[in-house]
Design an enzyme around this catalytic site. Structure first.
Site, PDB file in Angstrom:
ATOM      1  N   LYS A 170      -1.712 -21.182  43.999  1.00 58.01           N
ATOM      2  CA  LYS A 170      -1.708 -19.516  43.272  1.00 58.01           C
ATOM      3  C   LYS A 170      -1.634 -18.513  45.036  1.00 58.01           C
ATOM      4  O   LYS A 170      -0.805 -18.029  44.515  1.00 58.01           O
ATOM      5  CB  LYS A 170      -3.052 -19.263  43.151  1.00 58.01           C
ATOM      6  CG  LYS A 170      -3.506 -17.473  42.533  1.00 58.01           C
ATOM      7  CD  LYS A 170      -2.817 -17.916  41.243  1.00 58.01           C
ATOM      8  CE  LYS A 170      -2.935 -16.687  40.754  1.00 58.01           C
ATOM      9  NZ  LYS A 170      -4.591 -16.384  40.135  1.00 58.01           N
ATOM     10  N   LYS A 239      -6.581  -8.593  47.008  1.00 59.50           N
ATOM     11  CA  LYS A 239      -6.686  -9.430  47.356  1.00 59.50           C
ATOM     12  C   LYS A 239      -6.966 -11.153  47.051  1.00 59.50           C
ATOM     13  O   LYS A 239      -6.117 -12.166  48.378  1.00 59.50           O
ATOM     14  CB  LYS A 239      -8.016  -9.776  46.607  1.00 59.50           C
ATOM     15  CG  LYS A 239      -8.950 -10.772  47.055  1.00 59.50           C
ATOM     16  CD  LYS A 239      -9.929 -10.842  45.863  1.00 59.50           C
ATOM     17  CE  LYS A 239      -9.870 -12.302  44.869  1.00 59.50           C
ATOM     18  NZ  LYS A 239     -10.412 -12.563  43.727  1.00 59.50           N
TER      19      LYS A 239
END
Length: 295
Positions: A170, A239
């Site tokens: 991811k 992030k």
């Protein structure tokens, strides 16, 4: 089918709605009681704690801001571990740090419980219609058991390896996405500065080797329209990039191109753009070039 969901924000909330629409019995927990009430009104069952949710629902999905909140939700007072049963399965869908995910998986194993990491790609629109891409790390048998539930949330579901592998891919996928968007933004801004029509530029790019999801979808729908509708924030992209950069640092490998892209994203973030959609990175590029890319 029964599933409990912890974390009712942009993604978790839409997953609750999707599962309810598909006839799943859904339990919910969130510290924001207004969120909880809104989903109880739709038919979800409220739990007073993660432990209570785990007592009632065999599958628990966590969609939380970061892995450290996941850890507290697991191991804290009235945490999930207090209520889980031997046949329970935790489906951890937060975008997390792979090394910490592995640590949590070991904690779960020690307690006699099971866990897979299953982060998603596709944003809120795909969460609403159940067409997310889901990348899963963990035991193959646990993946197969969870697949019928995951198939209600996503169309492209992959088992990519052992614990932490889902969170690894991811972060790497989003690193590619961020870098491609930034590079396309610079090319488009330069073209506009040189007098090219942005629509015609995209026609050429999308018929040629420069084509990407950014040029094919994000630019026509978000940038040229000046829409920038918030789906996946710039803050969340930063992030994810931090996670990817930390993985490279752990492995002691250079990331020349991605690191340069990361600096651009951090610049936009430092200027207060964190709450904007991630496609708003283009506005910061436009500012540097003195142009506006619009149809």
């Amino acid at each position: 089918m029964k599933a409990g969901i912890i974390g009712l924000g942009n993604m978790g909330g839409r997953m609750v709605k999707r599962l309810l629409e598909q006839g799943v019995e859904v339990g919910v927990f969130d510290l924001n009681k207004e969120f909880v009430r809104s989903f109880v009104e739709l038919g979800a069952e409220e739990a007073e704690s993660p432990a209570e949710l785990a007592e009632k629902f065999p599958y628990i999905i966590t969609v939380l801001p970061n892995v450290f909140i996941v850890k507290e939700t697991l191991t804290g007072e009235n945490g999930l571990i207090k209520g889980m049963k031997p046949d329970s399965l935790l489906i951890e869908m937060t975008t997390s740090i792979p090394s910490v995910t592995k640590e949590l998986n070991e904690i779960m194993k020690t307690e006699g419980f099971r866990m897979i990491d299953a982060p998603v790609s596709g944003g809120v629109k795909k969460a609403e219609d159940g067409s997310l891409s889901i990348m899963v790390g963990g035991e193959a048998d646990d993946f197969e058991e969870a697949k019928p539930l995951l198939s209600l949330l996503g169309q492209n579901i992959f088992h990519v390896g052992e614990s932490g592998a889902g969170h690894t891919i991811k972060a790497l996928n989003n690193m590619i996405s961020a870098t491609t968007l930034a590079a396309t933004g610079e090319a488009m801004a330069l073209g506009v500065k040189l007098g090219l029509d942005p629509n015609k530029m995209l026609d050429v790019i999308n018929s040629s080797t420069g084509r990407s999801f950014s040029s094919d979808f994000k630019f026509p729908n978000q940038v040229l329209t000046r829409n920038f509708e918030v789906g996946f924030t710039l803050d969340l992209m930063v992030k994810d990039l931090k996670i990817a950069m930390s993985m490279a640092e752990e492995e002691k490998v250079p990331m020349f191109i991605s690191s340069a892209s990361f600096q651009l994203w951090k610049h936009a973030w430092s200027q207060g753009g964190g709450s904007e959609d991630h496609t708003a990175i283009v506005k910061y590029i436009e500012e540097m070039f003195g142009v506006e890319i619009k149809g």
